[in-house]
Design a protein around this motif. Sequence first.
Motif, mmCIF file in Angstrom:
data_model
loop_
_atom_site.group_PDB
_atom_site.id
_atom_site.type_symbol
_atom_site.label_atom_id
_atom_site.label_comp_id
_atom_site.label_asym_id
_atom_site.label_seq_id
_atom_site.Cartn_x
_atom_site.Cartn_y
_atom_site.Cartn_z
ATOM 1 N N ILE A 252 82.289 14.635 73.688
ATOM 2 C CA ILE A 252 80.976 14.110 74.060
ATOM 3 C C ILE A 252 81.057 12.615 74.375
ATOM 4 C CG2 ILE A 252 78.646 13.647 73.193
ATOM 5 C CD1 ILE A 252 78.897 16.244 71.549
ATOM 6 N N LYS A 272 78.142 18.446 87.112
ATOM 7 C CA LYS A 272 77.742 19.719 86.479
ATOM 8 C C LYS A 272 78.794 20.170 85.468
ATOM 9 C CE LYS A 272 76.234 24.387 87.640
ATOM 10 N NZ LYS A 272 76.010 25.366 88.741
ATOM 11 N N SER A 275 78.691 17.898 82.406
ATOM 12 C CA SER A 275 77.467 18.173 81.618
ATOM 13 C C SER A 275 77.627 19.466 80.802
ATOM 14 C CB SER A 275 76.261 18.284 82.554
ATOM 15 O OG SER A 275 76.045 17.070 83.228
ATOM 16 N N SER A 276 78.270 20.460 81.396
ATOM 17 C CA SER A 276 78.491 21.731 80.687
ATOM 18 C C SER A 276 79.407 21.532 79.485
ATOM 19 C CB SER A 276 79.112 22.767 81.643
ATOM 20 O OG SER A 276 78.238 23.048 82.710
ATOM 21 N N TYR A 279 77.480 19.788 76.808
ATOM 22 C CA TYR A 279 76.541 20.727 76.173
ATOM 23 C C TYR A 279 77.274 21.666 75.204
ATOM 24 C CZ TYR A 279 73.278 24.593 75.606
ATOM 25 O OH TYR A 279 72.472 25.569 75.085
ATOM 26 N N ALA A 280 78.406 22.207 75.651
ATOM 27 C CA ALA A 280 79.168 23.127 74.801
ATOM 28 C C ALA A 280 79.689 22.411 73.557
ATOM 29 C CB ALA A 280 80.329 23.731 75.584
ATOM 30 N N GLY A 282 78.353 19.787 72.163
ATOM 31 C CA GLY A 282 77.189 19.534 71.311
ATOM 32 C C GLY A 282 76.792 20.767 70.538
ATOM 33 N N GLN A 283 76.868 21.934 71.163
ATOM 34 C CA GLN A 283 76.560 23.188 70.481
ATOM 35 C C GLN A 283 77.550 23.476 69.351
ATOM 36 O OE1 GLN A 283 73.266 23.765 71.504
ATOM 37 N NE2 GLN A 283 73.896 25.903 71.304
#
Length: 470
Positions: A252, A272, A275-276, A279-280, A282-283
Amino acid sequence: MEFTKMFLMNLGMLIAVAYLANVTFKYVLSRVSARVQYISSIVLTVFCGWICSVFGFSFDGQVVFDLRFVPLIIASLVYPCASSLVIIGVATGLALFVFGFNEASVAGFVNLSILGLLAAGVNYWMRKTDYRLIIKASVSILAINLVNVLNIAIFDDTPFYYYLTKAVPFTLPLGIALSYLIAFILRDFQLEQRRKSQIIQANRKLSKQKEQLQKAKLALEERAQQLMTASQYKSEFMATMSHELRTPLNSIINLAQMLAEQGKELDEEELKQYSSIIYASGQDLLQLINDILDLSKVEAGKMEITKDYTSVEELLQIMFMQFEVTARNKNLEFKLQHGKGVPHQLYSDSQRVQQILRNLLSNAFKFTHSGSITLEARPERLAEPGREGEWLVLSVIDTGIGISKSKQHSIFEAFQQADGSISRKYGGTGLGLSISRDLARLLGGFIRLESEEGSGSTFSLYLPLEEYNH
């Protein structure tokens, strides 16, 4: 001179029988029951009275002086039951008939029966009073000696006046003196026995304390070993956790820095993609934090369970949809199976049931490289103590690496995995199964594992159906 010999012979016989009785109790009767010991003591007391009668002394050819009444005096001081003294008196009197049935034996039987009743009364009085032992012994000795003299004077065929003037001045003082002597010997014997008993009890107590200390020592050593193992597992967990947290966090931070520095130079596809990844990551980071928080809540008793009716079919479909893409990406077959009699609804906390199944399915997909994973629902009746009744069983069956028998218990403990190095190969903190086990308990159920190393695993979640049925 003859009278002195008979007196000493009576005394010797009493002491000899008392010694033999002591030896018999010490080496023979100590191994039998208390009831047999009690009956044996009565028989020995009667024998003492009888043996004194055998060696009686004829005074002036008419009066017989013996110590048959002394065992009754001793018995009145030691026996806990008054009725036993009546038995001793009557039995000693009956034993006199071995010498023949005549006026002397009848008079002796009547005398000893009366003395038995008197000894029983004295015994009852002694147990109800708080006088010193010397006073109680004196009352018993004087009462039995005096009544013995009166009985002989009344029931024996010796002339009354002759007996009182010629025999009593000798026999009564000697009888009282001898009774005191025997009582003193008995008291000394009792004190010795009490000391031995106290020593035996002290030895038993010390032995018991030694055993308890040994058990405590073993328990402390076991606890120390557990703490050492727990410390080792927590150290491994911290190393794993730091790696698991650092990986998504670094992703991140690095990608965010790149976007900040080169955001204008990147095209739409790169933006994109970055960002993916952010996001992954962060999850993943959020999932790790949620696992730690859930474990803390369960251990602190703060985890809330909200039960309601939920559709079993819908529950299975949700799980299928969540892991369908994962199965496709890993080229694994993902199946749902319904057993006969599966209820349409389950009364439980749907959110927590899903959390347990997600953990089980995540592990199944993580450790399965080829083959299939099956989510099965079936009813099952158990007859195990504490688990009797109907259960809904939700099983996750995989064809993965499996778990060895020696590791199957430890994997449910917090901070542990089947192998300490497994997190480095497959990732994860090892908290999922521990949380799942604790959640299953909160839902009133439990988890079972069937597995063999190299042959896959089956994790089965058992949830009670009683509340649904009612």
